[in-house]
Motif scaffolding. Structure first.
Motif, PDB file in Angstrom:
ATOM      1  N   VAL A  13      38.536  28.859  42.219  1.00 55.53           N
ATOM      2  CA  VAL A  13      38.266  30.053  41.016  1.00 55.53           C
ATOM      3  C   VAL A  13      36.805  30.130  40.806  1.00 55.53           C
ATOM      4  O   VAL A  13      36.348  31.579  40.677  1.00 55.53           O
ATOM      5  N   LEU A  14      35.953  29.262  40.823  1.00 56.77           N
ATOM      6  CA  LEU A  14      34.558  29.368  40.392  1.00 56.77           C
ATOM      7  C   LEU A  14      33.923  30.232  41.678  1.00 56.77           C
ATOM      8  O   LEU A  14      33.016  31.107  41.440  1.00 56.77           O
ATOM      9  N   ILE A  15      33.932  29.869  42.898  1.00 53.14           N
ATOM     10  CA  ILE A  15      33.373  30.482  43.943  1.00 53.14           C
ATOM     11  C   ILE A  15      33.756  31.782  44.046  1.00 53.14           C
ATOM     12  O   ILE A  15      32.672  32.843  43.947  1.00 53.14           O
ATOM     13  N   CYS A  16      34.963  32.160  44.034  1.00 52.48           N
ATOM     14  CA  CYS A  16      35.545  33.678  44.206  1.00 52.48           C
ATOM     15  C   CYS A  16      35.183  34.430  43.095  1.00 52.48           C
ATOM     16  O   CYS A  16      34.429  35.599  43.116  1.00 52.48           O
ATOM     17  N   PHE A  77      44.631  39.751  40.554  1.00 49.92           N
ATOM     18  CA  PHE A  77      44.243  40.031  42.178  1.00 49.92           C
ATOM     19  C   PHE A  77      44.357  41.584  42.053  1.00 49.92           C
ATOM     20  O   PHE A  77      43.567  42.186  42.802  1.00 49.92           O
ATOM     21  N   ARG A  78      45.448  42.185  41.702  1.00 54.31           N
ATOM     22  CA  ARG A  78      45.880  43.492  41.807  1.00 54.31           C
ATOM     23  C   ARG A  78      44.942  44.131  41.064  1.00 54.31           C
ATOM     24  O   ARG A  78      44.247  45.241  41.425  1.00 54.31           O
ATOM     25  N   VAL A  79      44.430  43.762  39.915  1.00 55.26           N
ATOM     26  CA  VAL A  79      43.599  44.458  38.910  1.00 55.26           C
ATOM     27  C   VAL A  79      42.192  44.284  39.479  1.00 55.26           C
ATOM     28  O   VAL A  79      41.543  45.686  39.759  1.00 55.26           O
ATOM     29  N   ILE A  80      41.618  43.332  40.183  1.00 53.57           N
ATOM     30  CA  ILE A  80      40.406  43.429  40.871  1.00 53.57           C
ATOM     31  C   ILE A  80      40.472  44.191  41.891  1.00 53.57           C
ATOM     32  O   ILE A  80      39.339  45.044  42.085  1.00 53.57           O
ATOM     33  N   VAL A  81      41.324  44.271  42.821  1.00 55.65           N
ATOM     34  CA  VAL A  81      41.341  45.261  43.979  1.00 55.65           C
ATOM     35  C   VAL A  81      41.333  46.622  43.534  1.00 55.65           C
ATOM     36  O   VAL A  81      40.366  47.430  44.006  1.00 55.65           O
ATOM     37  N   LEU A 179      32.789  47.070  47.826  1.00 60.46           N
ATOM     38  CA  LEU A 179      34.156  47.086  48.382  1.00 60.46           C
ATOM     39  C   LEU A 179      34.377  45.410  48.919  1.00 60.46           C
ATOM     40  O   LEU A 179      35.463  44.945  49.068  1.00 60.46           O
ATOM     41  N   LEU A 180      33.402  44.538  49.031  1.00 61.54           N
ATOM     42  CA  LEU A 180      33.412  43.063  49.098  1.00 61.54           C
ATOM     43  C   LEU A 180      34.197  42.543  48.316  1.00 61.54           C
ATOM     44  O   LEU A 180      34.628  41.470  48.348  1.00 61.54           O
ATOM     45  N   ILE A 181      34.107  43.032  46.994  1.00 60.88           N
ATOM     46  CA  ILE A 181      34.972  42.718  45.753  1.00 60.88           C
ATOM     47  C   ILE A 181      36.351  42.329  46.504  1.00 60.88           C
ATOM     48  O   ILE A 181      37.083  41.328  45.827  1.00 60.88           O
ATOM     49  N   ALA A 182      37.121  43.360  46.893  1.00 60.41           N
ATOM     50  CA  ALA A 182      38.608  43.277  47.120  1.00 60.41           C
ATOM     51  C   ALA A 182      39.053  41.797  48.165  1.00 60.41           C
ATOM     52  O   ALA A 182      39.728  41.362  47.600  1.00 60.41           O
ATOM     53  N   LEU A 186      41.141  37.777  46.901  1.00 60.58           N
ATOM     54  CA  LEU A 186      42.367  37.042  47.658  1.00 60.58           C
ATOM     55  C   LEU A 186      42.141  35.727  46.802  1.00 60.58           C
ATOM     56  O   LEU A 186      43.295  35.025  46.883  1.00 60.58           O
ATOM     57  N   GLY A 187      41.182  35.127  46.870  1.00 61.32           N
ATOM     58  CA  GLY A 187      41.006  33.660  46.234  1.00 61.32           C
ATOM     59  C   GLY A 187      41.519  33.752  44.875  1.00 61.32           C
ATOM     60  O   GLY A 187      41.333  32.396  44.478  1.00 61.32           O
ATOM     61  N   LEU A 188      41.679  34.767  43.991  1.00 63.36           N
ATOM     62  CA  LEU A 188      41.857  34.485  42.818  1.00 63.36           C
ATOM     63  C   LEU A 188      43.611  34.805  42.615  1.00 63.36           C
ATOM     64  O   LEU A 188      43.984  35.418  41.676  1.00 63.36           O
ATOM     65  N   ARG A 189      44.286  34.957  43.685  1.00 63.16           N
ATOM     66  CA  ARG A 189      45.834  35.274  43.617  1.00 63.16           C
ATOM     67  C   ARG A 189      46.817  34.184  43.264  1.00 63.16           C
ATOM     68  O   ARG A 189      46.708  33.309  44.084  1.00 63.16           O
TER      69      ARG A 189
END
Length: 409
Positions: A13-16, A77-81, A179-182, A186-189
């Protein structure tokens, strides 16, 4: 809602989450570097640019409420993408907009909506659901420190891109980088949301909102956060032009913004850590009062690169250090079930303040030729915010019935 067996690891959670905040907040903190290049190239007034960024902050606040609701219900996850995609489109539009109106729609509305989905309210919801209360304030401090590190890292990079490639090309490069955020999302799914069927909740959205807005401490936190937004966005956007008007080189402004980011890494981490040990309302009051004192001394002292760097370092310690204790108080009072949404409403107040700070800066400069009035307003508001945070009650609500407040709350 995720269960114990479905919780993500704290490290994941903290890294992503921290990396997402680093990119999102880091890029946004450098927008003030584009004020003069864009207005000079397009023949616009400073108010045109300032109004677009004011709309950006307001859009961030408005969409932040709905992004928080969606993240609480369907997962982050969906919100961040979606937020990452909007961010990229907004940066492209910011580079290519031929008119002030289109610039406001892209740099303002689109990027504001993007920031709503890629910053604190959504990330803090994941932290609240997956990290225990004993470490929650500390973890929020780590995430806020990441946003500060993003400022320290990205502002000089943005300045380098502008000088090396040109302002328009620099924005296009950033549109690809964001776009690297997308993939990081995945790490917060979270497992409890992957099927799109959220668990049954003890409170509905309406009940949670009714409870919060009837609670005086929630109103006081909103008032304090209004001031936070006013101060930091006015300084972040207008300080580069203020310093250039005073005869200092653009590099001084770039270094100053970077110093704010560097020292804010320490300030936010310290504030988050202290929130585990002492009353958060006292931390917040101290931060706001200290801001007022630092601004007043900066204006009174002779202006030089050294005075700017000292000011930036001290303001950096106080910059986003309000974020961990404010959000930790909301979680402490109301629980984590609707944390992203309630954090979104608190942040909406912050963004109204941001709108006023950045817009008033441009408006009053165009009419008076000076930023002095807005600096004085920022000082007065700092004292006000310190006073309104002191009466905040941090104890958890004891619900007499679903969504009902106890007597005397």
């Amino acid at each position: 809602m995720t269960t114990e067996t479905q919780k993500l690891s704290m490290q994941q959670v903290l890294i992503c989450g921290a990396t997402i905040v680093t990119l999102s907040m880091g890029i946004r903190h450098g927008f003030g570097l584009w004020l003069q290049p864009i207005t000079q190239a397009q023949g616009w007034t400073r108010e045109t640019f300032a109004f677009a960024l004011a709309v950006q902050n307001l859009s961030w606040g408005v969409f932040g409420i709905f992004a928080g609701m969606a993240a609480d219900r369907f997962g982050a996850f969906r919100v961040i993408v979606v937020g990452a995609l909007l961010y990229a489109l907004g940066l492209v539009g910011m580079a290519l907009s031929p008119t002030g109106l289109l610039f406001t729609l892209t740099a303002g509305v689109l990027i504001g909506a993007a920031q709503a989905g890629t910053t604190y309210a959504v990330i803090y919801g994941v932290i609240g659901r997956n990290i225990s209360a004993e470490k929650r304030s500390w973890a929020m401090g780590v995430a806020a420190a990441a946003g500060s590190f993003g400022q320290f890292l990205m502002v000089p990079v943005e300045g380098f891109l502008i000088s090396g490639l040109g302002w328009k090309e620099a924005l296009l490069v950033l549109s690809g980088a964001v776009l690297l955020i997308a993939p990081l999302a995945l790490g917060l799914r979270e497992g409890g949301f992957t099927g799109g069927q959220p668990a049954k909740r003890e409170q509905t959205i309406a009940q949670a909102l009714r409870e919060a807005f009837k609670y005086p401490s929630f109103q006081l936190l909103m008032a304090g956060y209004f001031v936070c937004g006013f101060q930091v966005v006015f300084i972040g956007v207008h300080m580069p032009s203020y310093l250039k008007d005073k005869g200092l080189s653009p590099q001084v402004a770039s270094y100053a913004l970077a110093l704010i980011g560097l020292f804010n890494v320490f300030g936010t981490y310290i504030a988050g850590s202290l929130g585990q040990k002492m009353a958060k309302r006292k931390i917040l009051a101290t931060i706001y009062l200290s801001r007022a004192v630092v601004i007043a001394v900066f204006l009174a002292a002779p202006l030089s690169p050294l005075s700017v760097y000292i000011f930036a370092s001290l303001m950096g310690l106080l910059w986003l250090s309000t974020v961990p204790p404010t959000n930790a108080v909301v979680a402490q009072i109301f629980g984590i079930q609707h944390l992203s949404m309630l954090g979104g409403f608190i942040f909406f107040s912050h963004q109204i303040g941001s709108f006023m700070g950045v817009w008033l800066g441009g408006y009053l400069y165009d009419r008076t030729g000076s930023y002095d009035i807005v600096w004085y307003i920022a000082i007065a508001l700092g004292v006000f915010a310190a006073l309104v945070n002191l009466p905040v009650r941090e104890t958890p609500i004891v619900r007499g019935g679903l969504g009902k407040l106890p007597q005397g709350a």
